[in-house]
Design a protein around this motif. Structure first.
Motif, PDB file in Angstrom:
ATOM      1  N   ILE A 189      13.271 -11.091   3.613  1.00 25.43           N
ATOM      2  CA  ILE A 189      12.895  -9.706   3.212  1.00 25.43           C
ATOM      3  C   ILE A 189      12.601  -9.171   4.525  1.00 25.43           C
ATOM      4  O   ILE A 189      11.964  -9.610   5.456  1.00 25.43           O
ATOM      5  CB  ILE A 189      11.857  -9.935   2.372  1.00 25.43           C
ATOM      6  CG1 ILE A 189      12.011 -10.524   1.266  1.00 25.43           C
ATOM      7  CG2 ILE A 189      10.912  -8.625   2.305  1.00 25.43           C
ATOM      8  CD1 ILE A 189      10.630 -11.072   0.209  1.00 25.43           C
ATOM      9  N   ASN A 190      13.256  -7.778   4.680  1.00 21.40           N
ATOM     10  CA  ASN A 190      13.191  -7.086   5.872  1.00 21.40           C
ATOM     11  C   ASN A 190      11.571  -6.389   5.607  1.00 21.40           C
ATOM     12  O   ASN A 190      11.508  -5.629   4.735  1.00 21.40           O
ATOM     13  CB  ASN A 190      14.218  -6.041   6.026  1.00 21.40           C
ATOM     14  CG  ASN A 190      14.284  -5.419   7.399  1.00 21.40           C
ATOM     15  OD1 ASN A 190      13.209  -5.025   7.885  1.00 21.40           O
ATOM     16  ND2 ASN A 190      15.318  -4.818   7.930  1.00 21.40           N
ATOM     17  N   VAL A 191      10.638  -6.488   6.504  1.00 22.54           N
ATOM     18  CA  VAL A 191       9.389  -5.793   6.383  1.00 22.54           C
ATOM     19  C   VAL A 191       9.574  -4.379   6.630  1.00 22.54           C
ATOM     20  O   VAL A 191       8.654  -3.655   6.104  1.00 22.54           O
ATOM     21  CB  VAL A 191       8.364  -6.630   7.524  1.00 22.54           C
ATOM     22  CG1 VAL A 191       8.683  -6.028   8.958  1.00 22.54           C
ATOM     23  CG2 VAL A 191       6.996  -6.134   7.287  1.00 22.54           C
ATOM     24  N   ASN A 192      10.570  -3.839   7.144  1.00 24.96           N
ATOM     25  CA  ASN A 192      10.830  -2.431   7.287  1.00 24.96           C
ATOM     26  C   ASN A 192      11.263  -1.753   6.109  1.00 24.96           C
ATOM     27  O   ASN A 192      11.343  -0.520   5.846  1.00 24.96           O
ATOM     28  CB  ASN A 192      11.803  -2.050   8.688  1.00 24.96           C
ATOM     29  CG  ASN A 192      11.133  -2.625  10.030  1.00 24.96           C
ATOM     30  OD1 ASN A 192      10.138  -2.496  10.228  1.00 24.96           O
ATOM     31  ND2 ASN A 192      11.970  -3.351  10.564  1.00 24.96           N
ATOM     32  N   HIS A 193      11.789  -2.644   4.981  1.00 26.77           N
ATOM     33  CA  HIS A 193      12.288  -2.200   3.886  1.00 26.77           C
ATOM     34  C   HIS A 193      11.714  -2.524   2.589  1.00 26.77           C
ATOM     35  O   HIS A 193      11.912  -2.532   1.607  1.00 26.77           O
ATOM     36  CB  HIS A 193      13.730  -2.414   3.652  1.00 26.77           C
ATOM     37  CG  HIS A 193      14.502  -1.791   4.837  1.00 26.77           C
ATOM     38  ND1 HIS A 193      15.114  -2.618   5.857  1.00 26.77           N
ATOM     39  CD2 HIS A 193      15.038  -0.389   4.948  1.00 26.77           C
ATOM     40  CE1 HIS A 193      15.873  -1.873   6.768  1.00 26.77           C
ATOM     41  NE2 HIS A 193      15.722  -0.496   6.164  1.00 26.77           N
ATOM     42  N   CYS A 194      10.416  -2.870   3.023  1.00 29.16           N
ATOM     43  CA  CYS A 194       9.517  -3.425   1.707  1.00 29.16           C
ATOM     44  C   CYS A 194       8.135  -3.004   2.107  1.00 29.16           C
ATOM     45  O   CYS A 194       7.513  -3.298   3.017  1.00 29.16           O
ATOM     46  CB  CYS A 194       9.628  -5.109   1.909  1.00 29.16           C
ATOM     47  SG  CYS A 194       8.528  -6.014   0.534  1.00 29.16           S
ATOM     48  N   ALA A 195       7.606  -2.626   1.119  1.00 31.81           N
ATOM     49  CA  ALA A 195       6.017  -2.351   1.152  1.00 31.81           C
ATOM     50  C   ALA A 195       5.202  -3.603   1.006  1.00 31.81           C
ATOM     51  O   ALA A 195       5.347  -4.340   0.022  1.00 31.81           O
ATOM     52  CB  ALA A 195       5.767  -1.408   0.051  1.00 31.81           C
ATOM     53  N   ILE A 196       4.292  -3.810   1.880  1.00 33.16           N
ATOM     54  CA  ILE A 196       3.399  -4.875   1.801  1.00 33.16           C
ATOM     55  C   ILE A 196       1.881  -4.471   2.076  1.00 33.16           C
ATOM     56  O   ILE A 196       1.630  -3.502   2.409  1.00 33.16           O
ATOM     57  CB  ILE A 196       3.741  -5.985   2.742  1.00 33.16           C
ATOM     58  CG1 ILE A 196       3.530  -5.530   4.112  1.00 33.16           C
ATOM     59  CG2 ILE A 196       5.303  -6.686   2.742  1.00 33.16           C
ATOM     60  CD1 ILE A 196       3.738  -6.776   5.096  1.00 33.16           C
ATOM     61  N   ARG A 197       0.993  -5.440   1.526  1.00 41.49           N
ATOM     62  CA  ARG A 197      -0.247  -5.250   1.558  1.00 41.49           C
ATOM     63  C   ARG A 197      -0.840  -6.293   1.631  1.00 41.49           C
ATOM     64  O   ARG A 197      -0.787  -7.334   1.009  1.00 41.49           O
ATOM     65  CB  ARG A 197      -0.710  -4.131   0.289  1.00 41.49           C
ATOM     66  CG  ARG A 197      -1.854  -3.995  -0.046  1.00 41.49           C
ATOM     67  CD  ARG A 197      -2.179  -2.995  -0.998  1.00 41.49           C
ATOM     68  NE  ARG A 197      -2.475  -3.763  -2.372  1.00 41.49           N
ATOM     69  CZ  ARG A 197      -1.920  -3.408  -3.514  1.00 41.49           C
ATOM     70  NH1 ARG A 197      -1.375  -2.192  -3.633  1.00 41.49           N
ATOM     71  NH2 ARG A 197      -2.336  -4.154  -4.676  1.00 41.49           N
ATOM     72  N   PHE A 198      -2.193  -6.482   2.121  1.00 42.95           N
ATOM     73  CA  PHE A 198      -3.050  -7.557   2.255  1.00 42.95           C
ATOM     74  C   PHE A 198      -4.322  -7.345   1.625  1.00 42.95           C
ATOM     75  O   PHE A 198      -5.208  -6.477   1.933  1.00 42.95           O
ATOM     76  CB  PHE A 198      -3.426  -7.915   3.699  1.00 42.95           C
ATOM     77  CG  PHE A 198      -2.264  -8.557   4.430  1.00 42.95           C
ATOM     78  CD1 PHE A 198      -1.807  -9.669   4.525  1.00 42.95           C
ATOM     79  CD2 PHE A 198      -1.514  -7.678   5.271  1.00 42.95           C
ATOM     80  CE1 PHE A 198      -0.653 -10.155   5.047  1.00 42.95           C
ATOM     81  CE2 PHE A 198      -0.351  -7.863   5.885  1.00 42.95           C
ATOM     82  CZ  PHE A 198      -0.011  -9.045   5.743  1.00 42.95           C
ATOM     83  N   ASP A 199      -4.582  -8.013   0.321  1.00 40.32           N
ATOM     84  CA  ASP A 199      -5.574  -7.886  -0.507  1.00 40.32           C
ATOM     85  C   ASP A 199      -6.717  -9.023  -0.357  1.00 40.32           C
ATOM     86  O   ASP A 199      -6.268 -10.021  -0.096  1.00 40.32           O
ATOM     87  CB  ASP A 199      -5.393  -7.425  -1.773  1.00 40.32           C
ATOM     88  CG  ASP A 199      -4.629  -6.414  -1.989  1.00 40.32           C
ATOM     89  OD1 ASP A 199      -4.332  -5.390  -1.156  1.00 40.32           O
ATOM     90  OD2 ASP A 199      -4.376  -6.093  -3.052  1.00 40.32           O
ATOM     91  N   VAL A 200      -7.905  -8.780  -0.804  1.00 41.09           N
ATOM     92  CA  VAL A 200      -8.853  -9.909  -0.881  1.00 41.09           C
ATOM     93  C   VAL A 200      -9.654  -9.768  -2.096  1.00 41.09           C
ATOM     94  O   VAL A 200      -9.821  -8.706  -2.651  1.00 41.09           O
ATOM     95  CB  VAL A 200      -9.826  -9.866   0.148  1.00 41.09           C
ATOM     96  CG1 VAL A 200     -10.805 -10.902   0.105  1.00 41.09           C
ATOM     97  CG2 VAL A 200      -9.386 -10.011   1.610  1.00 41.09           C
ATOM     98  N   VAL A 201      -9.452 -10.651  -2.932  1.00 36.06           N
ATOM     99  CA  VAL A 201     -10.320 -10.992  -4.175  1.00 36.06           C
ATOM    100  C   VAL A 201     -11.758 -12.097  -3.693  1.00 36.06           C
ATOM    101  O   VAL A 201     -11.291 -13.134  -3.403  1.00 36.06           O
ATOM    102  CB  VAL A 201      -9.664 -11.708  -5.165  1.00 36.06           C
ATOM    103  CG1 VAL A 201     -10.509 -11.912  -6.463  1.00 36.06           C
ATOM    104  CG2 VAL A 201      -8.598 -10.765  -5.621  1.00 36.06           C
ATOM    105  N   THR A 202     -12.710 -11.517  -3.830  1.00 38.35           N
ATOM    106  CA  THR A 202     -14.081 -12.085  -3.514  1.00 38.35           C
ATOM    107  C   THR A 202     -14.722 -12.599  -4.874  1.00 38.35           C
ATOM    108  O   THR A 202     -14.536 -11.646  -5.789  1.00 38.35           O
ATOM    109  CB  THR A 202     -15.180 -11.324  -2.814  1.00 38.35           C
ATOM    110  OG1 THR A 202     -15.478 -10.087  -3.393  1.00 38.35           O
ATOM    111  CG2 THR A 202     -14.262 -10.736  -1.333  1.00 38.35           C
ATOM    112  N   ILE A 203     -15.427 -13.459  -4.599  1.00 38.07           N
ATOM    113  CA  ILE A 203     -16.215 -14.145  -5.924  1.00 38.07           C
ATOM    114  C   ILE A 203     -17.611 -14.537  -5.229  1.00 38.07           C
ATOM    115  O   ILE A 203     -17.708 -15.370  -4.386  1.00 38.07           O
ATOM    116  CB  ILE A 203     -15.649 -15.154  -6.624  1.00 38.07           C
ATOM    117  CG1 ILE A 203     -14.339 -14.795  -6.998  1.00 38.07           C
ATOM    118  CG2 ILE A 203     -16.498 -15.699  -7.823  1.00 38.07           C
ATOM    119  CD1 ILE A 203     -13.139 -16.134  -7.283  1.00 38.07           C
ATOM    120  N   ASP A 204     -18.569 -13.741  -5.550  1.00 38.59           N
ATOM    121  CA  ASP A 204     -19.800 -14.097  -5.114  1.00 38.59           C
ATOM    122  C   ASP A 204     -20.783 -14.691  -6.154  1.00 38.59           C
ATOM    123  O   ASP A 204     -21.059 -13.884  -7.213  1.00 38.59           O
ATOM    124  CB  ASP A 204     -20.668 -12.741  -4.413  1.00 38.59           C
ATOM    125  CG  ASP A 204     -19.996 -12.549  -3.152  1.00 38.59           C
ATOM    126  OD1 ASP A 204     -20.235 -13.421  -2.275  1.00 38.59           O
ATOM    127  OD2 ASP A 204     -19.343 -11.616  -2.822  1.00 38.59           O
TER     128      ASP A 204
END
Length: 122
Positions: free
Chosen positions: A94-109
Motif C-alpha cells: 500500500i503506497n502511503v502517498n495514495h492511501c489516507a491513514i489515521r492513528f486513533d486511540v480507544v481509551t477505557i478508564d
C-alpha cells in the motif's frame, strides 16, 4: 513476571480490544486485522473507516491515579505504532502517498463500558 500473570494480562487485554472493536463497529468502522505484530511493534486493531485506513491503539486503566488511559500513550509508544504501521503498509504493498491513514486511540478508564474514541490521536 510469571508466565501465568503474562497470560492473564493478555487475555484481559484481548477483552478490552474486543470491546473497542465492537464499539468501533457500531460507529461504522470495520476491522481488517487484530494484533498485528512485527519486529517494530504491535498494532491492536487495523480498521477501515470509509476510504481511510485506521491504526487503533487500545488503552485501559483501572483508575486515573496515574493520569488515565489516554496519558499512557508515550511518544515512544506512538513512534512504535507508526513504525509498525509503515511496515504493515509495505507488507501489503500500500503506497502511503495514495492511501489516507489515521492513528486513533480507544481509551477505557475503569468500567469496560467507559470507552472514549480519539480520532487522529497522533
Amino acid at each position: 513476571m510469571h508466565l501465568k500473570n503474562l497470560l492473564n494480562k493478555r487475555i484481559i487485554g484481548q477483552g478490552y480490544e474486543k470491546a473497542a472493536e465492537t464499539f468501533l463497529a457500531k460507529k461504522g468502522v470495520t476491522t481488517i486485522e487484530r494484533n498485528f505484530n512485527c519486529k517494530l511493534g504491535e498494532i491492536d486493531l487495523i480498521c477501515q473507516a470509509g476510504e481511510t485506513l485506521v491504526f487503533v491503539e487500545v488503552r485501559y486503566r483501572n483508575n486515573k491515579s496515574h493520569g488515565g488511559a489516554a496519558s499512557s500513550i508515550s511518544p515512544a509508544k506512538q513512534r512504535k505504532v507508526k513504525k509498525a504501521a509503515l511496515f504493515y503498509l509495505q507488507q501489503q504493498n500500500i503506497n502511503v502517498n495514495h492511501c489516507a491513514i489515521r492513528f486513533d486511540v480507544v481509551t477505557i478508564d475503569g468500567e469496560i463500558t467507559n470507552l472514549n474514541w480519539i480520532k487522529n490521536a497522533f
